[in-house]
Design a protein around this motif. Structure first.
Motif, PDB file in Angstrom:
ATOM      1  N   ARG A 161     -38.093  35.527 -60.321  1.00 43.47           N
ATOM      2  CA  ARG A 161     -37.581  34.238 -60.796  1.00 43.47           C
ATOM      3  C   ARG A 161     -38.502  33.531 -61.783  1.00 43.47           C
ATOM      4  NH1 ARG A 161     -35.579  31.193 -57.264  1.00 43.47           N
ATOM      5  NH2 ARG A 161     -36.202  29.159 -58.075  1.00 43.47           N
ATOM      6  N   ASN A 162     -39.815  33.678 -61.647  1.00 41.78           N
ATOM      7  CA  ASN A 162     -40.752  32.901 -62.455  1.00 41.78           C
ATOM      8  C   ASN A 162     -41.498  33.725 -63.494  1.00 41.78           C
ATOM      9  OD1 ASN A 162     -40.262  30.360 -61.308  1.00 41.78           O
ATOM     10  ND2 ASN A 162     -41.610  30.812 -59.579  1.00 41.78           N
ATOM     11  N   PHE A 167     -36.155  38.731 -72.387  1.00 38.85           N
ATOM     12  CA  PHE A 167     -34.801  38.292 -72.734  1.00 38.85           C
ATOM     13  C   PHE A 167     -34.041  38.102 -71.428  1.00 38.85           C
ATOM     14  CE2 PHE A 167     -35.075  42.930 -72.960  1.00 38.85           C
ATOM     15  CZ  PHE A 167     -34.106  43.326 -72.058  1.00 38.85           C
ATOM     16  N   PRO A 168     -33.116  37.144 -71.382  1.00 41.10           N
ATOM     17  CA  PRO A 168     -32.748  36.210 -72.449  1.00 41.10           C
ATOM     18  C   PRO A 168     -33.828  35.152 -72.659  1.00 41.10           C
ATOM     19  CG  PRO A 168     -31.604  35.644 -70.429  1.00 41.10           C
ATOM     20  CD  PRO A 168     -32.332  36.922 -70.140  1.00 41.10           C
ATOM     21  N   HIS A 188     -33.546  30.186 -69.267  1.00 43.74           N
ATOM     22  CA  HIS A 188     -34.033  30.878 -68.068  1.00 43.74           C
ATOM     23  C   HIS A 188     -33.250  30.428 -66.840  1.00 43.74           C
ATOM     24  CE1 HIS A 188     -37.212  33.060 -65.827  1.00 43.74           C
ATOM     25  NE2 HIS A 188     -36.902  32.207 -64.872  1.00 43.74           N
ATOM     26  N   GLU A 189     -32.977  29.146 -66.744  1.00 44.45           N
ATOM     27  CA  GLU A 189     -32.239  28.635 -65.590  1.00 44.45           C
ATOM     28  C   GLU A 189     -30.833  29.223 -65.531  1.00 44.45           C
ATOM     29  OE1 GLU A 189     -33.231  26.647 -63.011  1.00 44.45           O
ATOM     30  OE2 GLU A 189     -35.213  27.069 -63.841  1.00 44.45           O
ATOM     31  N   ARG A 190     -30.195  29.391 -66.674  1.00 41.37           N
ATOM     32  CA  ARG A 190     -28.857  29.991 -66.673  1.00 41.37           C
ATOM     33  C   ARG A 190     -28.920  31.446 -66.227  1.00 41.37           C
ATOM     34  NH1 ARG A 190     -24.966  31.299 -71.779  1.00 41.37           N
ATOM     35  NH2 ARG A 190     -26.706  32.720 -72.141  1.00 41.37           N
ATOM     36  N   TRP A 191     -29.913  32.198 -66.725  1.00 41.42           N
ATOM     37  CA  TRP A 191     -30.067  33.586 -66.278  1.00 41.42           C
ATOM     38  C   TRP A 191     -30.305  33.643 -64.770  1.00 41.42           C
ATOM     39  CZ3 TRP A 191     -34.609  35.097 -63.874  1.00 41.42           C
ATOM     40  CH2 TRP A 191     -34.617  36.427 -63.416  1.00 41.42           C
TER      41      TRP A 191
END
Length: 308
Positions: A161-162, A167-168, A188-191
């Motif tokens: 997660r971090n 990509f993206p 990053h949050e959307r992915w």
């Protein structure tokens, strides 16, 4: 009686090894490919096929379902004999066949893998979206009573997660120091939201088979410390499906803004298939892919949470 299998001194010689359902499927597939079985032609009855190949009807049904999952046959689940599909090249396989996009190629191979009594699927991917979509067809087959594996083991490696994803990523962020907590980065949050949602759906639908059909299911996720440049699916230890993630510049709508990003459309990636029994090079690729996956799983991956 065949002299090769006639009794000798009152003892019966060992019986000829019975063919597997996959061998029956291979033979019937070859007949369709060669034109011996033509589009629109009725297949022999299951009883006749069982007699021809010297197998039980259950093995014939499994073979026919494999060919149906490859879009080579239709009407397999009905009482009448199956029919050769109108366009039997719809889901070709083999070393001479060009690769197809993941969305088209993965589902029939996953469905065929679920014909086994013990289904084993290992995957390395960016979000598990393609795998979640592909698993839908075998789940429908199970709920319809046409399949019932005894055990299903699924292991999935996804980016942590971090981590600093390659990509993206927003175009403007490329090369910027982005270490640490990824909170506040909308791309990053959307992915991360997609990764978590797809993993949760995959796990939920598979684990539900325990209650609905008594299938022994285990679904496990682990986190990678890097962005996988490829996607890999290992099916029952006998087949490896491999595709490249190819980053490209594009535009994504995030909230109320259009953001320029570098991303990879994994569902459109060409999926290359390698079979353990398709020759020495293919077999070596499957074996090495399994070693690579197991090494990642057992060493540098870590616990993965599909929340938050």
């Amino acid at each position: 009686m065949d002299p090769e299998y006639a009794p000798v001194n009152g003892r019966k010689r060992p019986q000829r090894p019975q063919r597997t359902h996959r061998e029956v499927a291979d033979e019937l597939r070859a007949r369709i490919r060669s034109g011996e079985l033509r589009p629109g032609q009725r297949m022999p009855t299951q009883a006749k096929l069982a007699d021809e190949f010297g197998v039980e009807r259950g093995a014939v049904r499994q073979a026919l379902r494999i060919l149906q999952s490859e879009q080579l046959l239709t009407n397999v689940a009905k009482g009448a004999p199956a029919t050769v599909a109108g366009h039997p090249g719809g889901a070709p396989t083999g070393p001479d066949v060009p690769p197809r996009p993941t969305t088209a190629a993965l589902a029939p191979r996953i469905t065929a893998a679920f014909e086994a009594g013990h289904v084993e699927i290992d995957a390395v991917c960016l979000t598990a979206a393609s795998l979640t979509l592909a698993i839908g067809e075998p789940l429908r087959q199970i709920h319809a009573g046409r399949m019932k594996p005894a055990k299903v083991d699924v292991r999935v490696l996804l980016p942590g997660r971090n981590i600093d994803l390659a990509f993206p990523v927003a175009v403007g962020d490329l090369g910027r120091d982005r270490d640490g907590d990824r909170g506040g980065d909308p791309v990053h949050e959307r992915w991360l939201a997609v990764r978590n949602a797809q993993g949760q759906v995959l796990r939920h639908h598979l684990l539900a088979l325990r209650a609905t059909h008594g299938v022994d299911v285990r679904v496990t996720f682990r986190a990678l410390p890097f962005t996988p440049p490829v996607k890999l699916y290992l099916l029952n230890g006998v087949e490896a499906l491999f595709a490249y993630y190819t980053p490209a510049r594009g535009e994504a709508r995030i909230g109320r803004e259009d953001v320029q990003t570098y991303d990879a459309q994994g569902s459109r990636s060409a999926l290359f298939a390698f079979g353990r029994d398709a020759g020495m090079r293919d077999g070596a690729f499957v074996a090495q892919s399994r070693l690579w996956f197991d090494a990642l799983w057992e060493t540098i991956s870590s616990e993965l949470r599909l929340t938050g």
